[in-house]
Design a protein around this motif. Structure first.
Motif, PDB file in Angstrom:
ATOM      1  N   SER A  96       6.479   6.191 -19.269  1.00 20.98           N
ATOM      2  CA  SER A  96       6.139   4.889 -18.698  1.00 20.98           C
ATOM      3  C   SER A  96       6.756   4.753 -17.308  1.00 20.98           C
ATOM      4  O   SER A  96       7.941   5.039 -17.114  1.00 20.98           O
ATOM      5  N   VAL A  97       5.946   4.307 -16.352  1.00 20.40           N
ATOM      6  CA  VAL A  97       6.457   4.083 -15.004  1.00 20.40           C
ATOM      7  C   VAL A  97       7.397   2.884 -15.019  1.00 20.40           C
ATOM      8  O   VAL A  97       7.391   2.070 -15.948  1.00 20.40           O
ATOM      9  N   SER A  98       8.209   2.758 -13.975  1.00 20.38           N
ATOM     10  CA  SER A  98       9.077   1.590 -13.846  1.00 20.38           C
ATOM     11  C   SER A  98       9.085   1.108 -12.405  1.00 20.38           C
ATOM     12  O   SER A  98       8.898   1.880 -11.462  1.00 20.38           O
ATOM     13  N   LEU A  99       9.314  -0.204 -12.260  1.00 18.06           N
ATOM     14  CA  LEU A  99       9.341  -0.873 -10.958  1.00 18.06           C
ATOM     15  C   LEU A  99      10.729  -1.406 -10.670  1.00 18.06           C
ATOM     16  O   LEU A  99      11.527  -1.648 -11.581  1.00 18.06           O
ATOM     17  N   ASP A 100      10.987  -1.637  -9.409  1.00 19.15           N
ATOM     18  CA  ASP A 100      12.233  -2.259  -8.973  1.00 19.15           C
ATOM     19  C   ASP A 100      12.252  -3.714  -9.450  1.00 19.15           C
ATOM     20  O   ASP A 100      11.378  -4.501  -9.079  1.00 19.15           O
TER      21      ASP A 100
ATOM     22  N   ARG B 228      14.008  -6.117  -8.579  1.00 18.17           N
ATOM     23  CA  ARG B 228      14.232  -7.078  -7.500  1.00 18.17           C
ATOM     24  C   ARG B 228      12.924  -7.564  -6.894  1.00 18.17           C
ATOM     25  O   ARG B 228      12.935  -8.456  -6.039  1.00 18.17           O
ATOM     26  N   GLY B 229      11.799  -6.976  -7.326  1.00 21.99           N
ATOM     27  CA  GLY B 229      10.513  -7.308  -6.739  1.00 21.99           C
ATOM     28  C   GLY B 229      10.208  -6.490  -5.511  1.00 21.99           C
ATOM     29  O   GLY B 229       9.178  -6.700  -4.861  1.00 21.99           O
ATOM     30  N   TYR B 230      11.083  -5.534  -5.167  1.00 20.14           N
ATOM     31  CA  TYR B 230      10.829  -4.657  -4.033  1.00 20.14           C
ATOM     32  C   TYR B 230       9.653  -3.726  -4.368  1.00 20.14           C
ATOM     33  O   TYR B 230       9.456  -3.361  -5.525  1.00 20.14           O
ATOM     34  N   PRO B 231       8.896  -3.303  -3.375  1.00 24.21           N
ATOM     35  CA  PRO B 231       7.761  -2.407  -3.618  1.00 24.21           C
ATOM     36  C   PRO B 231       8.206  -0.956  -3.798  1.00 24.21           C
ATOM     37  O   PRO B 231       7.926  -0.083  -2.982  1.00 24.21           O
ATOM     38  N   LEU B 232       8.906  -0.693  -4.905  1.00 23.60           N
ATOM     39  CA  LEU B 232       9.486   0.613  -5.180  1.00 23.60           C
ATOM     40  C   LEU B 232       9.106   1.009  -6.604  1.00 23.60           C
ATOM     41  O   LEU B 232       9.380   0.275  -7.559  1.00 23.60           O
ATOM     42  N   LEU B 233       8.463   2.180  -6.747  1.00 21.90           N
ATOM     43  CA  LEU B 233       7.913   2.640  -8.016  1.00 21.90           C
ATOM     44  C   LEU B 233       8.534   3.981  -8.394  1.00 21.90           C
ATOM     45  O   LEU B 233       8.620   4.892  -7.569  1.00 21.90           O
ATOM     46  N   PHE B 234       8.916   4.109  -9.667  1.00 16.64           N
ATOM     47  CA  PHE B 234       9.533   5.332 -10.196  1.00 16.64           C
ATOM     48  C   PHE B 234       8.578   5.938 -11.224  1.00 16.64           C
ATOM     49  O   PHE B 234       8.186   5.277 -12.185  1.00 16.64           O
TER      50      PHE B 234
END
Length: 492
Positions: A154-158, A160-166
């Motif tokens: 499963s992908v994950s996001l920051d 903090r609402g920052y546009p950063l995707l893992f």
């Protein structure tokens, strides 16, 4: 680089050893204590919602739901057999309502940048791509991201609402395999953590099925690798929404451990966390708690078999409790899966319960039985229950969802499936606070059950087997299948 070794005190740790390997500076200079609230924004940002791994839903569903219906379908591409397209285990999407300033910074959204009601679905796929979908319409919200390798986790996001995707890659195919980090202003890769790590205790396999956690208080991402290492990435994030730029410059710390009798390293589950404590298991069945302030092991527990299902953490009046279950793998093909509740501070089991399982009839050497789905602790009107999904139990094809008393492990009800399941059920609450479970299984049937009784209130048939876990935003669920499809499903 430097390495620190120690022999922990005797006791529950036994002879567990740890090694810390730092690249560059010292990422642990900031105390790694997770905030009580994972994100202050609307959405599902990581597998099972946050550090306790008990969620997967945001908002509420309509009062007394009685119907599941398909709202839209997105078709994926395909990779090489046997993976092809669609979504595999654990395969939960992220769903986010971007803060306005962030949404306006994302140039590739086009006209969607102006829509205050826009909610975006971000789904990793076995086709090697990340798919971006408008939750409301099912239309693609931006072009796919091509990672080059199938994505199983499963992908994950920051948060903090920052546009950063893992994005963790699951199968080596066209590029070096590892964890890839993307900024979502121009959708470019900003960091790659290779899975083939010379420090890894497990050689030759570098997948990242684990969905990590970002500590927004310290700008640090924590994730486990199937190479057997636990990573802390101090990101040094620099996000400027006015200049439309986002940069990271990660420092990497690795936690490596040795446990006598465990030759099966590999962290496939997504670690759980409570403040400074992280909890995870490995392919050999070693469960452990690690103090993230010092990267020192606090306790370990030998579960007896491979443990891929993420540990669910529940805060109860008597303290933090961990719910976990084993596969029937190293002890298979016929054996027993063990469901347990552990004290989160000591690792001592407070109860354990076993169920007979039978491994798959084919292909050879493939077992896939026991617990693959993350346990779901109840809240609200079912805060006395915990829910487990068992695959190939009792036979090689069927499965069961059981509701157990949290305090005793006593079975309260069960729902038997004609086919097995790896998908983690999501606990939902309607407008009156009544609790429901949404679950998908092999065979493609999605079911909505009353969480108190196990009574089925609705179901819908999808095309393709379901291995992945759903995410829900208000009354709409998103769930992928192995038939090259991602579905939006209305709950009403």
């Amino acid at each position: 680089s430097r390495t620190i070794e120690l022999d922990p005190d005797a006791g529950s740790l036994g002879s567990l050893r740890r090694e810390l390997i730092f690249d560059g500076g010292l990422p642990l200079a900031d105390a790694q204590t997770f905030p009580d609230t994972y994100s202050e924004h609307d959405g599902v940002f990581t597998f099972r919602g946050g550090p306790r791994r008990t969620g997967g839903a945001w908002g509420v569903i309509p009062r007394e739901p009685h119907e599941l219906s398909i709202a839209w379908v997105v078709i994926t591409e395909q990779s090489k057999p046997p993976w092809l397209g669609g979504v595999g285990w654990t395969g939960q999407p992220a769903i986010v309502r971007w803060p306005a300033v962030v949404r306006h910074s994302m140039t590739r959204l086009g006209s969607l940048r102006q829509r205050d009601d826009f909610v975006e679905v971000i789904q990793g796929s076995l086709d090697g791509n990340v798919h971006f979908i408008d939750l409301a319409t099912g239309k693609r919200s931006r072009p796919m991201l091509h990672t080059g390798n199938p994505i199983k986790g499963s992908v994950s996001l920051d948060p903090r609402g920052y546009p950063l995707l893992f994005v963790g890659q699951g199968i080596p195919e066209n590029r070096p395999i590892g964890l890839r980090v993307f900024e979502l202003i121009n959708d470019t890769e900003v960091f790659f953590l290779p899975g083939s790590d010379r420090a890894a205790p497990r050689k030759g396999w570098g997948a990242f099925d684990s969905s990590g956690l970002l500590n927004r208080a310290t700008d640090t991402y924590v994730v486990g690798g199937e190479n057997g290492l636990l990573y802390l990435l101090r990101l040094h994030t620099n996000f400027d929404p006015l200049a439309l730029t986002l940069h990271v410059a990660p420092e990497v710390a690795r936690y490596r451990y040795k446990s006598p009798g465990n030759a099966h390293f590999g962290i496939e589950n997504s670690l759980s966390a409570l403040q400074n404590l992280a909890f995870f298991a490995d392919n050999g069945g070693t469960l452990q708690a690690v103090d993230l302030r010092t990267m020192t092991p606090r306790w370990k527990f030998e579960a007896g078999d491979d443990t891929d299902a993420t540990i669910a953490l529940d805060l109860e009046p008597s303290g933090p409790k961990l719910y976990t279950g084993t596969e029937v793998d190293k002890t298979g093909p016929k054996g027993r899966t063990w469901l347990r509740r552990l004290d989160g501070l000591t690792g001592r089991p407070e109860w354990q319960k076993s169920y007979a399982c039978q491994g798959a009839s084919g292909p050879p050497k493939k077992i896939d039985s026991g617990v693959f789905a993350t346990p779901t602790p109840g809240t609200g009107e079912v805060d006395d229950l915990v829910f487990y999904v068992l695959a190939r139990c009792p036979g090689p094809d069927n499965g069961v969802l059981v509701a157990l008393e949290k305090k005793t492990g006593r079975e309260v009800w069960r729902y038997e499936f004609p086919l097995h399941s790896w998908s983690s059920p999501v606990l939902l609450a309607d407008e009156d606070g009544r609790a429901y479970l949404l679950h998908g299984g092999i065979g493609g049937v999605v079911r909505l059950l009353e969480a108190r009784t196990g009574l089925e209130v609705a179901k819908v048939q999808l095309e393709g087997d379901i291995e992945s876990s759903p995410a829900v935003f208000n009354g709409r669920a998103v769930l992928g299948t192995r038939a090259n499809r991602i579905y939006g499903i209305d709950i009403r």
